[in-house]
Scaffold this active site. Structure first.
Site, PDB file in Angstrom:
ATOM      1  N   HIS A   1       0.833  -1.221   0.000  1.00  0.00           N
ATOM      2  CA  HIS A   1       0.000   0.000   0.000  1.00  0.00           C
ATOM      3  C   HIS A   1       0.866   1.269   0.000  1.00  0.00           C
ATOM      4  CE1 HIS A   1      -3.379  -2.552   2.063  1.00  0.00           C
ATOM      5  NE2 HIS A   1      -3.153  -2.898   0.811  1.00  0.00           N
TER       6      HIS A   1
ATOM      7  N   GLN B   1      -0.745  -8.390   4.738  1.00  0.00           N
ATOM      8  CA  GLN B   1       0.573  -7.742   4.714  1.00  0.00           C
ATOM      9  C   GLN B   1       0.566  -6.417   3.916  1.00  0.00           C
ATOM     10  OE1 GLN B   1       0.933 -11.333   3.427  1.00  0.00           O
ATOM     11  NE2 GLN B   1       0.701 -11.911   5.576  1.00  0.00           N
ATOM     12  N   CYS B   2      -0.460  -5.603   4.140  1.00  0.00           N
ATOM     13  CA  CYS B   2      -0.583  -4.296   3.444  1.00  0.00           C
ATOM     14  C   CYS B   2      -0.492  -4.461   1.936  1.00  0.00           C
ATOM     15  CB  CYS B   2       0.494  -3.315   3.911  1.00  0.00           C
ATOM     16  SG  CYS B   2       0.329  -2.845   5.603  1.00  0.00           S
ATOM     17  N   ASN B   3      -1.094  -5.501   1.430  1.00  0.00           N
ATOM     18  CA  ASN B   3      -1.028  -5.777   0.003  1.00  0.00           C
ATOM     19  C   ASN B   3      -2.372  -6.331  -0.455  1.00  0.00           C
ATOM     20  OD1 ASN B   3       0.037  -6.352  -2.568  1.00  0.00           O
ATOM     21  ND2 ASN B   3       2.054  -6.567  -1.630  1.00  0.00           N
TER      22      ASN B   3
END
Ligand SMILES: Cc1ncc(COP(=O)(O)O)c(C=O)c1O
Length: 403
Positions: free
Chosen positions: A122, A360-362
């Site tokens: 992100h 995982q911020c993805n």
């Protein structure tokens, strides 16, 4: 999965360098989130407080001079580590901050076009989405950015910037960044690499790669948190809009007449994270003391051994394709519908195994693949085959839960 050669390598044990492991059997498999710190980094920070303790670039007394010298020496170490000049290294708060500095510095607006990949964290997506038009490139069957497609995309729809990760924090696949930057340049675009996952794992030389900007986080390469860095090519600096304004960035201010410093100072308004930078310098010394060759061989050994062992565990699999150049990072998904957050909690409570669960911020990568997050195993130089054996034993115990 193809058969792998897993001959045992003789590797020195660096686990003892990390006080986190003192007198315990902890298994830390969450280094992509943040790496643990060696004693030498902790000592460098304590030494700074004990012997220098002052602000940088402001006062003339001996302690301020020592602080400035230690701070600037870390900049030099990082420049040598990345293959650039010290005046091209800007200290930031983290990788996210470095990327935002560029998004702001290029003064991107609605009329601008930026190309990213489907692999972006992100932090390398939202700074562009919030400002301009974003196009997402495509991946090939290996999970790497498709170079032909990228080239045709830029030919059809020119962009100001290509901003991609050096390696994915989810799949671990290392991207062909030299070729990506070459294509970007040939099509008139600048290139930014998000090297949060690679620096400290593989050798990163900005000149050889040919990127214009490179962002990293200190905490993922054994330094403290709160310190990051940005490689900003010297000839692009003057044209960049300032990100922040404040003390330490000017030569002269009088009424409306302001003359800004050239080089990193202009982008580092306010008192910087001095101890963070010094800790990062110590982390680089630590990595240099091990040698890049050792780190890469160790990574390869973990990578191959993990792949050979996971095949024997039922009801769990690696979620994405593995490219020929791959870091020891593995997103695991259960074949059943079990909540992976629950599995990670059991691994922690019952086996003292720490790993990441979730997106995982993805989120785009997972959601576009129809995957509801994963258990991510991410290893670094303090991990061993023994850690992998223990994880496999635990996952085997939990096989029925994963079904
Ligand atoms: C590929 C990648 N980019 C950017 C970031 C953001 O790093 P930070 O939170 O240190 O700014 C991360 C963190 O996990 C990452 O893995």
């Amino acid at each position: 999965m193809q058969a792998l050669d897993v001959k045992c390598m003789v590797l020195p044990d660096v686990r003892n360098d990390f006080p986190f492991f003192r007198d315990n059997q902890r298994i830390y498999l969450d280094s992509s989130s943040t790496a643990l710190k060696p004693a030498s980094v902790m000592n460098a920070i304590t030494d700074f407080y004990l012997h220098a303790g002052s602000n940088v670039g402001r006062s003339n007394h001996q302690y301020a001079q020592l602080s400035t010298q230690l701070f600037e020496s870390s900049r030099n170490k990082l420049a040598c580590f990345l293959g650039c000049s010290a005046d091209e290294v800007i200290f930031t708060a983290n990788c996210t901050d470095s990327i935002n500095l560029i998004a702001h510095g290029l003064a991107l607006g609605e009329g601008d076009h930026v190309v990213v990949s489907p692999l972006e964290h992100h932090s390398n997506l939202l700074p562009w989405l919030s400002r301009c038009r974003v196009t997402v490139a495509r991946l090939d069957d290996n999970g790497c950015i498709d170079l032909d497609y990228l080239d045709s995309l830029l030919a059809a729809d020119p962009a100001r910037l290509v901003a991609v990760c050096h390696a994915s924090n989810v799949t671990g696949n290392v991207q062909p960044v030299g070729q990506i930057c070459q294509i970007a340049r040939a099509r008139g675009a600048l290139s930014l690499l998000d090297a949060a996952q690679t620096v400290g794992h593989v050798s990163v030389n900005v000149e050889q790669i040919g990127c214009d900007f490179l962002a990293l986080s200190g905490h993922k390469m054994f330094g403290p948190s709160g310190i990051g860095a940005l490689y900003l090519r010297r000839d692009l600096q003057a044209s960049m809009q300032n990100y922040r304004y404040g003390g330490g960035m000017v030569n002269k201010v009088q009424q409306g007449d302001v003359s800004y410093q050239s080089g990193p100072g202009r982008f580092e308004a306010g008192t910087p994270n001095i101890e963070g930078a010094i800790g990062l310098g110590a982390a680089i010394d630590y990595l240099n003391s091990l040698g890049g060759q050792w780190v890469q061989e160790h990574d390869q050994d973990l990578e191959r051994y993990f792949r050979s062992q996971i095949q024997a565990v039922r009801n769990i699999e690696v979620a994405f394709p593995i490219a020929p150049q791959h870091l020891p990072i593995f997103p695991l998904v259960a074949v059943g519908k079990v909540d992976i957050g629950f599995v990670s909690r059991i691994l922690s409570d019952r086996y003292d195994i720490a790993l990441s669960s979730g997106y995982q911020c993805n989120q785009p990568l997972y959601r576009n693949s129809g995957i509801n997050g994963a258990l991510r195993v991410s290893m670094h130089l303090y991990n061993s085959r023994k850690d992998i054996d223990t994880l496999m034993m635990a996952l085997t115990d939990l096989q029925d839960l994963l079904a």
